[in-house]
Design an enzyme around this catalytic site. Structure first.
Site, mmCIF file in Angstrom:
data_model
loop_
_atom_site.group_PDB
_atom_site.id
_atom_site.type_symbol
_atom_site.label_atom_id
_atom_site.label_comp_id
_atom_site.label_asym_id
_atom_site.label_seq_id
_atom_site.Cartn_x
_atom_site.Cartn_y
_atom_site.Cartn_z
ATOM 1 N N ALA A 22 4.191 4.976 -1.529
ATOM 2 C CA ALA A 22 3.824 3.938 -0.647
ATOM 3 C C ALA A 22 4.430 4.044 0.769
ATOM 4 C CB ALA A 22 3.275 2.416 -1.008
ATOM 5 N N ASP A 103 -4.649 7.006 -0.064
ATOM 6 C CA ASP A 103 -5.045 6.495 1.173
ATOM 7 C C ASP A 103 -5.304 7.978 1.880
ATOM 8 O OD1 ASP A 103 -2.435 8.025 1.994
ATOM 9 O OD2 ASP A 103 -1.407 6.166 2.213
ATOM 10 N N HIS A 118 -2.737 8.495 -8.764
ATOM 11 C CA HIS A 118 -3.461 7.167 -8.873
ATOM 12 C C HIS A 118 -5.002 7.287 -8.169
ATOM 13 C CE1 HIS A 118 0.507 4.544 -9.503
ATOM 14 N NE2 HIS A 118 0.216 5.304 -10.302
ATOM 15 N N CYS A 129 -23.917 3.989 -15.248
ATOM 16 C CA CYS A 129 -24.781 5.335 -15.517
ATOM 17 C C CYS A 129 -24.227 6.466 -14.646
ATOM 18 C CB CYS A 129 -26.227 4.628 -14.407
ATOM 19 S SG CYS A 129 -26.099 4.959 -12.702
ATOM 20 N N SER A 194 9.566 3.473 -5.040
ATOM 21 C CA SER A 194 10.623 2.834 -5.696
ATOM 22 C C SER A 194 10.830 3.516 -7.137
ATOM 23 C CB SER A 194 10.195 1.494 -6.032
ATOM 24 O OG SER A 194 8.856 1.440 -6.731
HETATM 25 P P1 OAD Z 1 6.954 0.411 -3.593
HETATM 26 O O1 OAD Z 1 6.316 -0.442 -2.673
HETATM 27 O O2 OAD Z 1 7.199 0.315 -5.013
HETATM 28 O O3 OAD Z 1 7.898 1.531 -3.101
HETATM 29 C C1 OAD Z 1 8.017 1.944 -1.721
HETATM 30 C C2 OAD Z 1 9.210 2.457 -1.317
HETATM 31 O O4 OAD Z 1 9.331 2.874 0.080
HETATM 32 C C3 OAD Z 1 10.398 1.535 -1.236
HETATM 33 O O5 OAD Z 1 11.633 2.296 -1.824
HETATM 34 C C4 OAD Z 1 10.759 1.238 0.108
HETATM 35 O O6 OAD Z 1 11.973 0.847 0.286
HETATM 36 C C5 OAD Z 1 10.324 2.554 0.851
HETATM 37 N N1 OAD Z 1 9.864 2.618 2.162
HETATM 38 C C6 OAD Z 1 9.187 1.399 2.748
HETATM 39 N N2 OAD Z 1 8.891 1.774 4.035
HETATM 40 C C7 OAD Z 1 9.932 2.716 4.415
HETATM 41 C C8 OAD Z 1 10.086 3.691 5.491
HETATM 42 N N3 OAD Z 1 9.315 3.445 6.658
HETATM 43 N N4 OAD Z 1 11.056 4.582 5.339
HETATM 44 C C9 OAD Z 1 11.620 4.731 4.367
HETATM 45 N N5 OAD Z 1 11.264 4.216 3.208
HETATM 46 C C10 OAD Z 1 10.379 3.126 3.063
HETATM 47 O O7 OAD Z 1 5.429 1.839 -3.592
HETATM 48 P P2 OAD Z 1 5.280 2.886 -4.696
HETATM 49 O O8 OAD Z 1 6.460 3.359 -5.472
HETATM 50 O O9 OAD Z 1 4.379 3.801 -3.983
HETATM 51 O O10 OAD Z 1 0.086 1.247 -8.012
HETATM 52 O O11 OAD Z 1 4.452 2.029 -5.966
HETATM 53 C C11 OAD Z 1 4.056 2.510 -7.002
HETATM 54 C C12 OAD Z 1 2.691 2.120 -7.597
HETATM 55 O O12 OAD Z 1 2.818 0.656 -7.522
HETATM 56 C C13 OAD Z 1 1.498 2.141 -6.368
HETATM 57 O O13 OAD Z 1 0.817 3.533 -6.454
HETATM 58 C C14 OAD Z 1 0.683 1.023 -6.834
HETATM 59 C C15 OAD Z 1 1.865 -0.209 -7.106
HETATM 60 O O14 OAD Z 1 1.513 -0.955 -7.986
HETATM 61 C C16 OAD Z 1 -1.282 0.672 -8.436
HETATM 62 O O15 OAD Z 1 -1.874 0.133 -7.617
HETATM 63 C C17 OAD Z 1 -1.814 1.192 -9.694
HETATM 64 ZN ZN ZN Z 2 -25.605 2.866 -11.982
#
Ligand code: OAD
Ligand code: ZN
Length: 250
Positions: A22, A103, A118, A129, A194
């Site tokens: 993200a 996205d 995901h 259906c 993360s």
């Molecule tokens: P996280 O929110 O866990 O991690 C996002 C990472 O990006 C963190 O390490 C932040 O510090 C870093 N970050 C944010 N903005 C930044 C920027 N401008 N520059 C550099 N780093 C930045 O998100 P994910 O690891 O994607 O799943 O989370 C994994 C999954 O957890 C998602 O796909 C979602 C969630 O639950 C489902 O919904 C099934």
């Molecule tokens: Zn249907």
């Protein structure tokens, strides 16, 4: 410096694979999940909105959350970090992007080989259906439904988004391909994640076990920071555009 070090690793690697989360879309205006205060899961409990049981038993609550998410994600644009990965692929430096993001911004930025671990906001289906709807039609159904719940035009079943929910199966083909790419990577470039959510949490270990190296480009700490050959903690846009510039200088 670290960018030059990363540029050298990229240039010397036979196979470079990116793994994104993200954080790469934060500069496009979408919050991530786990950053304190601003992260989505810092403000709402995922088990109350994003679990398959909520979709099943409380579709109004489920679609109140996902309807808003689909509408906002559908409007945003890729940023320079997404574009930098597309450019790396065009230059022959990147084999594929493995992403947890739903996205579609990697595709919009021009990345060709994107493995969506995901799912994505591109569509919904009716589990009853099998009928399918695209994003625009889903958004129309949401806004015209009195309870905000999009229903199947064929059988009136509640539509389910083509994204992985908590409690859902993971898309097997995408996971298998991601594991294969991670095992074959000389360099796994982990960006804006993360790295704590399974199965992505296992992919850097797969790369390491096969003798590959890790680069971690993300603001917060990750479980793989100590194992990384290079660790960059600045904004994803600065770091990835900096990487392209460093490659030009080599
Ligand atoms: P996280 O929110 O866990 O991690 C996002 C990472 O990006 C963190 O390490 C932040 O510090 C870093 N970050 C944010 N903005 C930044 C920027 N401008 N520059 C550099 N780093 C930045 O998100 P994910 O690891 O994607 O799943 O989370 C994994 C999954 O957890 C998602 O796909 C979602 C969630 O639950 C489902 O919904 C099934
Ligand atoms: Zn249907």
């Amino acid at each position: 410096d670290h960018l030059e070090q990363l540029a050298r690793l990229v240039r010397e690697a036979g196979s470079v694979v990116a793994l994104t989360g993200a954080g790469i879309s934060v500069p496009s205006g979408i919050p991530d999940f786990r950053t304190p205060t601003t992260g989505i899961w810092a403000n709402v409990d995922p088990m109350e909105v994003a679990h398959v049981d909520v979709w099943r038993h409380d579709p109004e609550r489920f679609w109140a959350f996902y309807g808003h998410r689909f509408a906002s994600l559908g409007q945003i644009e890729p940023n320079a970090a997404h574009r930098a990965l597309a450019e790396l692929e065009r230059r022959g430096h990147l084999d594929a992007v493995l992403t947890q993001n739903i996205d579609l911004l990697h595709e919009k930025a021009g990345s060709r080989d994107v493995v969506e671990l995901h799912g994505s906001i591109a569509g919904c289906h009716c589990p009853a259906c099998g009928h399918r709807t695209g994003l625009d039609e889903t958004l129309r159904l949401i806004s015209s439904a009195p309870d905000g719940v999009p229903r199947c035009g064929v059988c009136a079943g509640v539509l389910k988004p083509d994204v992985v929910l908590f409690g859902d199966m993971l898309p097997a083909a995408a996971i298998t391909r991601a594991e294969r790419l991670a095992l074959g990577a000389d360099l796994l470039l982990c960006i804006g994640s993360s790295l704590v959510v399974f199965p992505v949490s296992e992919l850097p270990a797969a790369t390491l076990s096969a003798g590959g190296r890790l680069a971690v480009v993300t603001a917060s700490e990750t479980p793989y920071d100590d194992a990384a050959a290079v660790r960059l903690g600045g904004d994803v846009v600065d770091e990835l555009t900096g990487l392209l510039a460093a490659l030009d200088r080599l």
